[in-house]
Design a protein around this motif. Structure first.
Motif, PDB file in Angstrom:
ATOM      1  N   GLN A  68     -43.703   0.317 -70.801  1.00 44.75           N
ATOM      2  CA  GLN A  68     -43.464   1.914 -71.190  1.00 44.75           C
ATOM      3  C   GLN A  68     -43.785   2.918 -69.906  1.00 44.75           C
ATOM      4  O   GLN A  68     -43.119   3.893 -69.927  1.00 44.75           O
ATOM      5  CB  GLN A  68     -44.641   2.062 -72.471  1.00 44.75           C
ATOM      6  CG  GLN A  68     -44.210   3.477 -72.862  1.00 44.75           C
ATOM      7  CD  GLN A  68     -44.954   4.090 -74.110  1.00 44.75           C
ATOM      8  OE1 GLN A  68     -45.774   3.094 -74.579  1.00 44.75           O
ATOM      9  NE2 GLN A  68     -44.694   5.282 -74.681  1.00 44.75           N
ATOM     10  N   TYR A  69     -44.579   2.588 -68.976  1.00 45.38           N
ATOM     11  CA  TYR A  69     -44.850   3.480 -67.933  1.00 45.38           C
ATOM     12  C   TYR A  69     -45.129   2.432 -66.772  1.00 45.38           C
ATOM     13  O   TYR A  69     -45.448   1.421 -66.907  1.00 45.38           O
ATOM     14  CB  TYR A  69     -46.478   4.188 -67.933  1.00 45.38           C
ATOM     15  CG  TYR A  69     -46.384   5.095 -69.436  1.00 45.38           C
ATOM     16  CD1 TYR A  69     -45.454   6.255 -69.453  1.00 45.38           C
ATOM     17  CD2 TYR A  69     -47.120   4.773 -70.606  1.00 45.38           C
ATOM     18  CE1 TYR A  69     -45.676   7.262 -70.642  1.00 45.38           C
ATOM     19  CE2 TYR A  69     -47.031   5.655 -71.759  1.00 45.38           C
ATOM     20  CZ  TYR A  69     -46.274   6.727 -71.586  1.00 45.38           C
ATOM     21  OH  TYR A  69     -46.347   7.307 -72.757  1.00 45.38           O
ATOM     22  N   ASN A  70     -44.912   3.084 -65.571  1.00 46.71           N
ATOM     23  CA  ASN A  70     -44.931   2.401 -64.367  1.00 46.71           C
ATOM     24  C   ASN A  70     -46.465   2.277 -64.151  1.00 46.71           C
ATOM     25  O   ASN A  70     -47.251   2.940 -64.031  1.00 46.71           O
ATOM     26  CB  ASN A  70     -44.473   3.334 -63.104  1.00 46.71           C
ATOM     27  CG  ASN A  70     -44.359   2.349 -62.036  1.00 46.71           C
ATOM     28  OD1 ASN A  70     -45.408   1.662 -61.516  1.00 46.71           O
ATOM     29  ND2 ASN A  70     -43.159   2.609 -61.221  1.00 46.71           N
ATOM     30  N   VAL A  71     -46.972   0.802 -64.093  1.00 51.50           N
ATOM     31  CA  VAL A  71     -48.403   0.419 -63.887  1.00 51.50           C
ATOM     32  C   VAL A  71     -48.894   0.178 -62.587  1.00 51.50           C
ATOM     33  O   VAL A  71     -49.879  -0.044 -62.433  1.00 51.50           O
ATOM     34  CB  VAL A  71     -48.573  -0.823 -64.893  1.00 51.50           C
ATOM     35  CG1 VAL A  71     -48.343  -0.414 -66.545  1.00 51.50           C
ATOM     36  CG2 VAL A  71     -47.856  -1.956 -64.307  1.00 51.50           C
ATOM     37  N   GLY A  72     -48.004   0.492 -61.553  1.00 47.42           N
ATOM     38  CA  GLY A  72     -48.051   0.104 -60.204  1.00 47.42           C
ATOM     39  C   GLY A  72     -47.642  -1.250 -59.847  1.00 47.42           C
ATOM     40  O   GLY A  72     -47.738  -2.149 -60.520  1.00 47.42           O
ATOM     41  N   TYR A 173     -58.999  -5.490 -56.589  1.00 40.28           N
ATOM     42  CA  TYR A 173     -58.350  -5.281 -55.411  1.00 40.28           C
ATOM     43  C   TYR A 173     -57.101  -5.023 -55.460  1.00 40.28           C
ATOM     44  O   TYR A 173     -56.216  -5.473 -54.594  1.00 40.28           O
ATOM     45  CB  TYR A 173     -58.592  -6.910 -54.620  1.00 40.28           C
ATOM     46  CG  TYR A 173     -60.233  -7.322 -54.453  1.00 40.28           C
ATOM     47  CD1 TYR A 173     -60.512  -6.865 -53.265  1.00 40.28           C
ATOM     48  CD2 TYR A 173     -60.843  -7.960 -55.440  1.00 40.28           C
ATOM     49  CE1 TYR A 173     -62.184  -7.238 -53.019  1.00 40.28           C
ATOM     50  CE2 TYR A 173     -62.180  -7.997 -55.355  1.00 40.28           C
ATOM     51  CZ  TYR A 173     -62.844  -7.841 -54.154  1.00 40.28           C
ATOM     52  OH  TYR A 173     -64.055  -8.064 -53.770  1.00 40.28           O
ATOM     53  N   CYS A 174     -56.626  -4.378 -56.147  1.00 40.63           N
ATOM     54  CA  CYS A 174     -55.288  -3.807 -56.388  1.00 40.63           C
ATOM     55  C   CYS A 174     -54.961  -2.916 -55.179  1.00 40.63           C
ATOM     56  O   CYS A 174     -53.688  -2.886 -54.727  1.00 40.63           O
ATOM     57  CB  CYS A 174     -55.072  -3.164 -57.931  1.00 40.63           C
ATOM     58  SG  CYS A 174     -54.794  -4.367 -59.299  1.00 40.63           S
ATOM     59  N   ASN A 347     -46.679   2.545 -57.030  1.00 41.45           N
ATOM     60  CA  ASN A 347     -45.427   2.238 -57.939  1.00 41.45           C
ATOM     61  C   ASN A 347     -44.039   2.228 -57.099  1.00 41.45           C
ATOM     62  O   ASN A 347     -43.077   2.545 -57.436  1.00 41.45           O
ATOM     63  CB  ASN A 347     -45.093   3.367 -58.793  1.00 41.45           C
ATOM     64  CG  ASN A 347     -45.029   4.846 -57.949  1.00 41.45           C
ATOM     65  OD1 ASN A 347     -45.228   4.784 -56.973  1.00 41.45           O
ATOM     66  ND2 ASN A 347     -44.723   5.785 -58.863  1.00 41.45           N
ATOM     67  N   ASN A 348     -44.218   1.518 -55.640  1.00 41.82           N
ATOM     68  CA  ASN A 348     -43.283   1.049 -54.988  1.00 41.82           C
ATOM     69  C   ASN A 348     -42.444   0.073 -55.204  1.00 41.82           C
ATOM     70  O   ASN A 348     -41.363  -0.094 -54.782  1.00 41.82           O
ATOM     71  CB  ASN A 348     -43.570   0.994 -53.613  1.00 41.82           C
ATOM     72  CG  ASN A 348     -44.462  -0.269 -53.391  1.00 41.82           C
ATOM     73  OD1 ASN A 348     -45.304  -0.446 -54.223  1.00 41.82           O
ATOM     74  ND2 ASN A 348     -44.047  -1.020 -52.541  1.00 41.82           N
ATOM     75  N   LYS A 349     -42.755  -0.596 -56.315  1.00 43.48           N
ATOM     76  CA  LYS A 349     -41.936  -1.826 -56.892  1.00 43.48           C
ATOM     77  C   LYS A 349     -41.703  -1.881 -58.349  1.00 43.48           C
ATOM     78  O   LYS A 349     -42.775  -1.584 -59.084  1.00 43.48           O
ATOM     79  CB  LYS A 349     -42.432  -3.223 -56.371  1.00 43.48           C
ATOM     80  CG  LYS A 349     -41.836  -3.442 -54.703  1.00 43.48           C
ATOM     81  CD  LYS A 349     -42.353  -4.788 -54.350  1.00 43.48           C
ATOM     82  CE  LYS A 349     -42.186  -4.903 -53.137  1.00 43.48           C
ATOM     83  NZ  LYS A 349     -42.127  -6.600 -52.574  1.00 43.48           N
TER      84      LYS A 349
END
Length: 349
Positions: A68-72, A173-174, A347-349
């Motif tokens: 539903q949202y960009n989670v990264g 470590y994200c 959120n680059n991908k």
């Protein structure tokens, strides 16, 4: 018969490239495979393009999950491990093109080397792996280019069932943009079987990224957090390999000269360069690191005080020695606009 391998593709706003790569997979898949697409809230749902394509194939085992949202980016990668229902998992970048026989190659390697935690496949731009069997952190970091290959998402296939117990820790470590590597390092520390096999086969076609999508080696300093997961015996080799994946400070210095001359945010550039120097100095060790830190802090202090004069001097030296201007010799990455933003965004991908 239950599928053996899940091909998981975390994706964001690369619908056309994703469709092209999925078509390559569909020509190879049979009952041994499951396809999992994790749409990270793309502007245009990827299902609009993929479902009509999937309908042309009969008993295709696939799932498309749209957040539903960009989670990264990092979170989306970890969800591939979380949602995997097969023993083996291949996480493929949405812009990485699989080879026509990649699925067959992976299955053959799995059957040949089972049991093992992971299989790392050769990348065409790298020299052959120095070691074929990895049993611990020391083996892993002594094997030249293996860290780089593992960070590159699409070149390694994992035994998901052995990785899933450590997903919670990997979330810490994200920020490294390599949570899959953190996951593997954690599992490697407690492995009760051969940890990794280095295969001489290739499964993806590596191509340099477009200029606006390049992953700057300046971002490599965020990988230093992975050292928390590395055994004490492997720390020296791990630091050496991290240094190989980070641009030297002198290269950062040249970029900063250009950016300061162009009027970019002085405070943010100074803030980033200070952190960069600290990380590189720590990786070099006590004596070398102390000299590195003191020397480059002095150089940067002078540069930030007289950026235009410094730029003119260095530019004249470059033209005299290399026959081209400083600006033409550097990649277009901006320390202020590109690199710092890349370090902060998820959120680059």
């Amino acid at each position: 018969m239950n599928p053996i391998l899940t091909i998981a593709i975390p994706t964001f706003n690369r619908n056309q490239k994703l469709q092209e790569n999925v078509e390559i997979f569909l020509g190879q898949m049979d009952f041994q495979f499951k396809l999992l697409i994790l749409d990270n809230a793309s502007d245009e749902p990827v299902s609009n393009d993929l479902v009509p394509l999937f309908e042309k194939f009969g008993n295709l085992n696939y799932s498309i999950i749209r957040h539903q949202y960009n989670v990264g980016m990092s979170e989306n990668i970890l969800r591939c491990f979380e949602l995997c229902e097969t023993e083996w998992l291949w996480v493929v970048g949405d812009d990485d093109q699989p080879l026509p026989n990649s699925c067959k190659t992976i299955i053959n390697e799995i059957k040949l080397h089972d049991p093992v935690l992971a299989i790392s496949f050769q990348l065409e731009h790298q020299p052959p792996f120095a070691s074929s069997i990895i049993n611990n952190h020391v083996d892993f970091f002594k094997s030249k280019h293996l860290l780089e290959s593992t960070i590159f998402l699409s070149s390694t296939v994992y035994r998901a069932t052995a990785m899933q117990p450590y997903i919670a820790e990997a979330h810490s470590y994200c920020s490294t943009f390599a949570p899959h590597t953190a996951l593997f390092l954690k599992a490697l520390a407690v492995a009760k079987c051969r940890a990794m096999i280095c295969s001489s086969y290739q499964i993806v076609s590596w191509k340099p990224a477009h200029q606006n999508e390049q992953y700057s080696h300046f971002c490599g300093i965020i990988l230093v957090d992975l050292l928390d997961l590395v055994s004490e015996a492997a720390q020296p080799d791990a630091k050496h390999e991290l240094l190989r994946n980070i641009n030297p400070i002198r290269r950062l210095f040249l970029h900063c000269i250009r950016d300061l001359h162009d009027g970019l945010d002085r405070y943010r550039i100074c803030q980033f360069s200070t952190k960069y120097i600290q990380v590189v100095a720590m990786l070099h060790g006590r004596i070398h690191g102390t000299f590195t830190r003191l020397f480059w802090r002095a150089i940067f202090k002078i540069t930030t005080r007289f950026p235009h004069i410094t730029y003119i001097i260095i530019d004249h030296i470059y033209i005299a020695v290399r026959g081209q201007s400083l600006r033409k010799s550097l990649q277009p990455n901006r320390i202020n606009k590109n690199v710092i933003a890349r370090l902060k965004e998820q959120n680059n991908k």
